[in-house]
Design an enzyme around this catalytic site. Structure first.
Site, PDB file in Angstrom:
ATOM      1  N   LYS A 211     -30.385 -11.482  32.466  1.00 13.86           N
ATOM      2  CA  LYS A 211     -30.220 -11.928  33.852  1.00 13.86           C
ATOM      3  C   LYS A 211     -29.358 -10.928  34.605  1.00 13.86           C
ATOM      4  O   LYS A 211     -28.182 -10.750  34.303  1.00 13.86           O
ATOM      5  CB  LYS A 211     -29.537 -13.291  33.928  1.00 13.86           C
ATOM      6  CG  LYS A 211     -29.574 -13.840  35.355  1.00 13.86           C
ATOM      7  CD  LYS A 211     -28.576 -14.958  35.592  1.00 13.86           C
ATOM      8  CE  LYS A 211     -27.251 -14.482  36.101  1.00 13.86           C
ATOM      9  NZ  LYS A 211     -27.281 -13.843  37.443  1.00 13.86           N
ATOM     10  N   GLU A 287     -17.275  -8.390  27.945  1.00 19.76           N
ATOM     11  CA  GLU A 287     -16.599  -7.282  28.658  1.00 19.76           C
ATOM     12  C   GLU A 287     -16.139  -7.879  29.977  1.00 19.76           C
ATOM     13  O   GLU A 287     -16.952  -8.121  30.865  1.00 19.76           O
ATOM     14  CB  GLU A 287     -17.576  -6.139  28.944  1.00 19.76           C
ATOM     15  CG  GLU A 287     -18.261  -5.541  27.741  1.00 19.76           C
ATOM     16  CD  GLU A 287     -17.365  -4.642  26.935  1.00 19.76           C
ATOM     17  OE1 GLU A 287     -16.213  -4.421  27.333  1.00 19.76           O
ATOM     18  OE2 GLU A 287     -17.828  -4.174  25.888  1.00 19.76           O
ATOM     19  N   CYS A 321     -14.895  -1.726  36.653  1.00 20.96           N
ATOM     20  CA  CYS A 321     -14.074  -2.606  35.829  1.00 20.96           C
ATOM     21  C   CYS A 321     -12.839  -1.919  35.281  1.00 20.96           C
ATOM     22  O   CYS A 321     -11.818  -2.550  35.088  1.00 20.96           O
ATOM     23  CB  CYS A 321     -14.905  -3.202  34.705  1.00 20.96           C
ATOM     24  SG  CYS A 321     -15.826  -1.958  33.839  1.00 20.96           S
ATOM     25  N   GLU A 418      -6.701  -8.848  39.636  1.00 22.57           N
ATOM     26  CA  GLU A 418      -7.648  -7.747  39.801  1.00 22.57           C
ATOM     27  C   GLU A 418      -8.236  -7.804  41.214  1.00 22.57           C
ATOM     28  O   GLU A 418      -8.543  -8.883  41.704  1.00 22.57           O
ATOM     29  CB  GLU A 418      -8.769  -7.937  38.765  1.00 22.57           C
ATOM     30  CG  GLU A 418      -9.866  -6.925  38.843  1.00 22.57           C
ATOM     31  CD  GLU A 418     -11.024  -7.245  37.878  1.00 22.57           C
ATOM     32  OE1 GLU A 418     -11.311  -8.441  37.653  1.00 22.57           O
ATOM     33  OE2 GLU A 418     -11.628  -6.289  37.380  1.00 22.57           O
TER      34      GLU A 418
HETATM   35  P1  TAP Z   1     -19.037 -13.025  37.362  1.00 18.74           P
HETATM   36  O1  TAP Z   1     -18.921 -13.926  38.516  1.00 18.74           O
HETATM   37  O2  TAP Z   1     -18.374 -13.386  36.101  1.00 18.74           O
HETATM   38  O3  TAP Z   1     -20.587 -12.784  37.133  1.00 18.74           O
HETATM   39  C1  TAP Z   1     -21.102 -12.014  36.091  1.00 18.74           C
HETATM   40  C2  TAP Z   1     -22.464 -12.528  35.718  1.00 18.74           C
HETATM   41  O4  TAP Z   1     -22.336 -13.827  35.147  1.00 18.74           O
HETATM   42  C3  TAP Z   1     -23.405 -12.693  36.912  1.00 18.74           C
HETATM   43  O5  TAP Z   1     -24.712 -12.364  36.520  1.00 18.74           O
HETATM   44  C4  TAP Z   1     -23.263 -14.165  37.219  1.00 18.74           C
HETATM   45  O6  TAP Z   1     -24.342 -14.717  37.943  1.00 18.74           O
HETATM   46  C5  TAP Z   1     -23.196 -14.723  35.814  1.00 18.74           C
HETATM   47  N1  TAP Z   1     -22.682 -16.097  35.715  1.00 18.74           N
HETATM   48  C6  TAP Z   1     -21.983 -16.809  36.617  1.00 18.74           C
HETATM   49  N2  TAP Z   1     -21.749 -18.060  36.155  1.00 18.74           N
HETATM   50  C7  TAP Z   1     -22.308 -18.142  34.936  1.00 18.74           C
HETATM   51  C8  TAP Z   1     -22.411 -19.157  33.949  1.00 18.74           C
HETATM   52  N3  TAP Z   1     -21.873 -20.358  34.132  1.00 18.74           N
HETATM   53  N4  TAP Z   1     -23.062 -18.883  32.802  1.00 18.74           N
HETATM   54  C9  TAP Z   1     -23.600 -17.673  32.584  1.00 18.74           C
HETATM   55  N5  TAP Z   1     -23.555 -16.677  33.484  1.00 18.74           N
HETATM   56  C10 TAP Z   1     -22.909 -16.897  34.634  1.00 18.74           C
HETATM   57  O7  TAP Z   1     -18.492 -11.581  37.704  1.00 18.74           O
HETATM   58  P2  TAP Z   1     -18.870 -10.696  38.943  1.00 18.74           P
HETATM   59  O8  TAP Z   1     -18.152 -11.225  40.113  1.00 18.74           O
HETATM   60  O9  TAP Z   1     -20.314 -10.512  39.048  1.00 18.74           O
HETATM   61  O10 TAP Z   1     -18.287  -9.292  38.493  1.00 18.74           O
HETATM   62  C11 TAP Z   1     -16.966  -8.973  38.688  1.00 18.74           C
HETATM   63  C12 TAP Z   1     -16.182  -9.109  37.414  1.00 18.74           C
HETATM   64  O11 TAP Z   1     -16.831  -8.463  36.332  1.00 18.74           O
HETATM   65  C13 TAP Z   1     -14.842  -8.450  37.518  1.00 18.74           C
HETATM   66  O12 TAP Z   1     -13.860  -9.291  37.000  1.00 18.74           O
HETATM   67  C14 TAP Z   1     -14.964  -7.213  36.662  1.00 18.74           C
HETATM   68  O13 TAP Z   1     -13.796  -6.729  36.121  1.00 18.74           O
HETATM   69  C15 TAP Z   1     -15.911  -7.642  35.625  1.00 18.74           C
HETATM   70  N6  TAP Z   1     -16.594  -6.491  35.066  1.00 18.74           N
HETATM   71  C16 TAP Z   1     -16.217  -6.106  33.835  1.00 18.74           C
HETATM   72  C17 TAP Z   1     -16.804  -5.000  33.280  1.00 18.74           C
HETATM   73  C18 TAP Z   1     -16.385  -4.609  31.912  1.00 18.74           C
HETATM   74  S1  TAP Z   1     -17.262  -3.529  31.170  1.00 18.74           S
HETATM   75  N7  TAP Z   1     -15.353  -5.129  31.342  1.00 18.74           N
HETATM   76  C19 TAP Z   1     -17.787  -4.300  33.956  1.00 18.74           C
HETATM   77  C20 TAP Z   1     -18.144  -4.730  35.213  1.00 18.74           C
HETATM   78  C21 TAP Z   1     -17.540  -5.851  35.758  1.00 18.74           C
HETATM   79  P3  TAP Z   1     -24.417 -14.624  39.548  1.00 18.74           P
HETATM   80  O14 TAP Z   1     -25.497 -13.656  39.761  1.00 18.74           O
HETATM   81  O15 TAP Z   1     -24.772 -15.983  40.030  1.00 18.74           O
HETATM   82  O16 TAP Z   1     -23.098 -14.185  40.045  1.00 18.74           O
END
Ligand code: TAP
Length: 516
Positions: A211, A287, A321, A418
């Site tokens: 996804k 991650e 990230c 963050e």
């Molecule tokens: P999230 O809100 O956690 O979303 C990540 C993914 O999870 C999206 O595809 C999201 O869907 C999905 N998701 C949301 N609720 C879920 C649930 N209940 N069950 C399963 N999946 C679910 O993060 P974001 O806002 O997209 O990204 C930002 C965060 O990611 C930051 O904290 C950043 O640090 C972290 N990040 C970490 C890394 C590494 S490598 N550590 C790399 C990139 C980003 P939707 O499409 O609906 O949002």
């Protein structure tokens, strides 16, 4: 800005393949791009069972790019069944070397479509095009090539166990794939996050249901088209755009999925782990978020520390990230460092990400930009000094000036949380107080990355030993490579992407003991 007229029509793929799908045809970045916009299941693009769609938005001008099918639990069930049949069928029976050949072919096709993929990425995520070419897509290609080479090098060991005389024993291990894996990824590097996880997952012999983030689904769908052209058997790769709450949750809950590879925020990582535990104890790797410290000592190479210090927080609009979430600068050089940093930040050209001279594009989506503006306001309300930027630009699109905050006390919101955006958070530390600054650097629940700038090898080595983070950069920053393991400690999660170690996340070890 004219991004071309959207035409939806039937597109017939190359002569060698009977491959029909609905495409969204755009003329953008001086080229024609064809983007699938439906769910990808069993090598076909299909509408979701519910018939629901959502819109994906161009962050540069806030226009709707196109409608995309929205997957629900029923679609997840169909995709998992397809992935299960592929695992038990063609894919599971394929020789490891042939698996590698397919992955190499896919990487070659991605390279042939480099500009189209980068254009789609820039359109959907606001990534600066030049960076999308090199990093978002360039590194994705490298990742598939790197893991393609591993397919036929995954093997177990023979182990000298105690013999039960007069018999002898042979003990060996087999490294086996897990089965159907779920992959859930964020929006900051849409295709690269897919590549980081899917390449090791496939090299290990698994099938997958992925996804993408709801706000950036398009490059994953274009990628799906290329997997068919590369010749992947049906069901091996399934891509389901949709929301995390519905589609992501159904993946984490599914009883036939044996592993979830997740990249995203720490709070959602926690729910992923809980769902995995409550459903079928599926294996999980996480991650998650970071608040990576960067320490600048007065004996650093100042030019490099300024340039890299800026990029440590602003690379990819700060939507990175491993971005340095806190910069600690030794007191005696603090004022000079801040002044020079601000000069560098001022030079960044903010604007249309397709313009080759642009260095800083729009934030990924509106909600994120609003959160970042509030983040800066809260930091200032709690006593930080805003020395530059932090405001929305007066134009369409989700543009903000990078913010430079100084005098950030350890209990300030910006020192703890963050931002995931272009915010430089700077604090000073007493001259010579290495232990003190290390203590402050480690005083976070995150542990993704860290950095140090110094010419003193002893200080550099001491910091790389003491910094409690999955990556330590010395006199550089953001230098990730497909061959080196990447992943965090503490609440930044566990498990590695990239490097040989990533294969462990998608393999299980079976012990075979034979008496003779
Ligand atoms: P999230 O809100 O956690 O979303 C990540 C993914 O999870 C999206 O595809 C999201 O869907 C999905 N998701 C949301 N609720 C879920 C649930 N209940 N069950 C399963 N999946 C679910 O993060 P974001 O806002 O997209 O990204 C930002 C965060 O990611 C930051 O904290 C950043 O640090 C972290 N990040 C970490 C890394 C590494 S490598 N550590 C790399 C990139 C980003 P939707 O499409 O609906 O949002």
């Amino acid at each position: 800005k004219d991004f071309g007229t959207m035409v939806i029509k039937k597109f017939r793929g190359g002569d060698e393949l009977e491959f029909d799908f609905e495409s969204v045809d755009l003329h953008v970045n001086d080229m024609d791009v064809k983007i699938p916009h439906q769910l990808f299941i069993n090598n076909q693009f299909v509408d979701s069972i519910s018939g629901k769609f959502f819109k994906t938005i161009n962050p540069t001008d806030e226009s709707v790019i196109c409608k995309v099918s929205y997957a629900t639990e029923e679609d997840v069930n169909v995709a998992v069944q397809a992935a299960k049949e592929a695992f038990e069928g063609d894919w599971g029976k394929m020789n490891a070397r042939d698996r590698g050949k397919l992955m190499y072919r896919l990487a070659d096709l991605m390279e042939e479509h480099l500009e189209e993929l980068a254009t789609i990425e820039t359109l959907d995520s606001g990534a600066v095009y030049t960076l999308a070419l090199k990093t978002h897509i360039g590194m994705s290609i490298d990742t598939f090539r790197y893991f393609a080479g591993y397919c036929d090098k995954i093997h177990g060991k023979t182990i000298p166990i105690n013999n039960a005389r007069p018999s002898h024993n042979l003990c060996l291990t087999r490294r086996e794939p897990l089965g159907v894996c779920g992959i859930v990824i964020p929006w900051n590097y849409p295709l690269m996050m897919l590549a980081w996880k899917m390449s090791s997952c496939l090299a290990a012999g698994n099938t997958c249901v992925l996804k993408p983030a709801e706000v950036t689904p398009l490059s994953a769908l274009k990628f799906a088209e290329l997997t068919v052209k590369a010749g992947f058997p049906k069901g091996v790769i399934n891509i389901l755009p949709g929301s995390g709450r519905v589609c992501g949750q159904a993946i984490c809950d599914h009883p036939d999925i044996r592993k979830v590879g997740f990249t995203g925020s720490t709070p959602i990582g926690r729910t992923v782990m809980k769902s995995a535990a409550e459903s079928n104890l599926k294996k999980v790797s996480l991650e998650l978020g970071g608040k990576s410290p960067l320490i600048i000592f007065q004996d650093c190479d100042m030019d490099k520390a300024v340039r890299q210090g800026m990029l440590s927080s602003l690379f990819n609009k700060g939507e990175n990230c491993i971005a340095a979430g806190r910069i600690f600068v030794e007191e005696s050089i603090h004022d000079e460092y801040v002044a020079r940093l601000v000069e560098e930040v001022k030079k960044l050209k903010i604007g249309d990400p397709f313009d080759r001279s642009t260095a800083h594009g729009p934030q990924n989506h509106e909600k994120h930009m609003v959160k970042l503006l509030e983040y800066v306001d809260q930091a200032v309300a709690e006593g930080a000094t805003l020395v530059y930027g932090g405001k929305r630009l007066d134009r369409s699109g989700f543009f903000m000036e990078p913010a430079v905050l100084t005098n950030v006390a350890d209990d300030n919101y910006a020192a703890i949380e963050e931002s995931f955006g272009p915010v430089l958070v700077i604090s000073s530390f007493k001259d010579g107080d290495v232990d003190g600054v290390l203590k402050r650097a480690n005083k976070t629940e995150y542990g993704l990355a860290s950095g140090v700038f110094t010419k003193d090898i002893n200080k550099a080595l001491l910091c790389s030993e003491k910094l409690d983070a999955g990556t330590v950069f010395v006199n550089t920053y953001n230098k990730t490579d497909v061959a080196s393991p990447f992943g965090g400690f503490k609440q930044s999660g566990f498990g590695k992407d990239l490097g040989e170690e990533a294969l462990n996340e998608y393999l299980k070890t079976k012990t075979v003991t034979i008496e003779y």
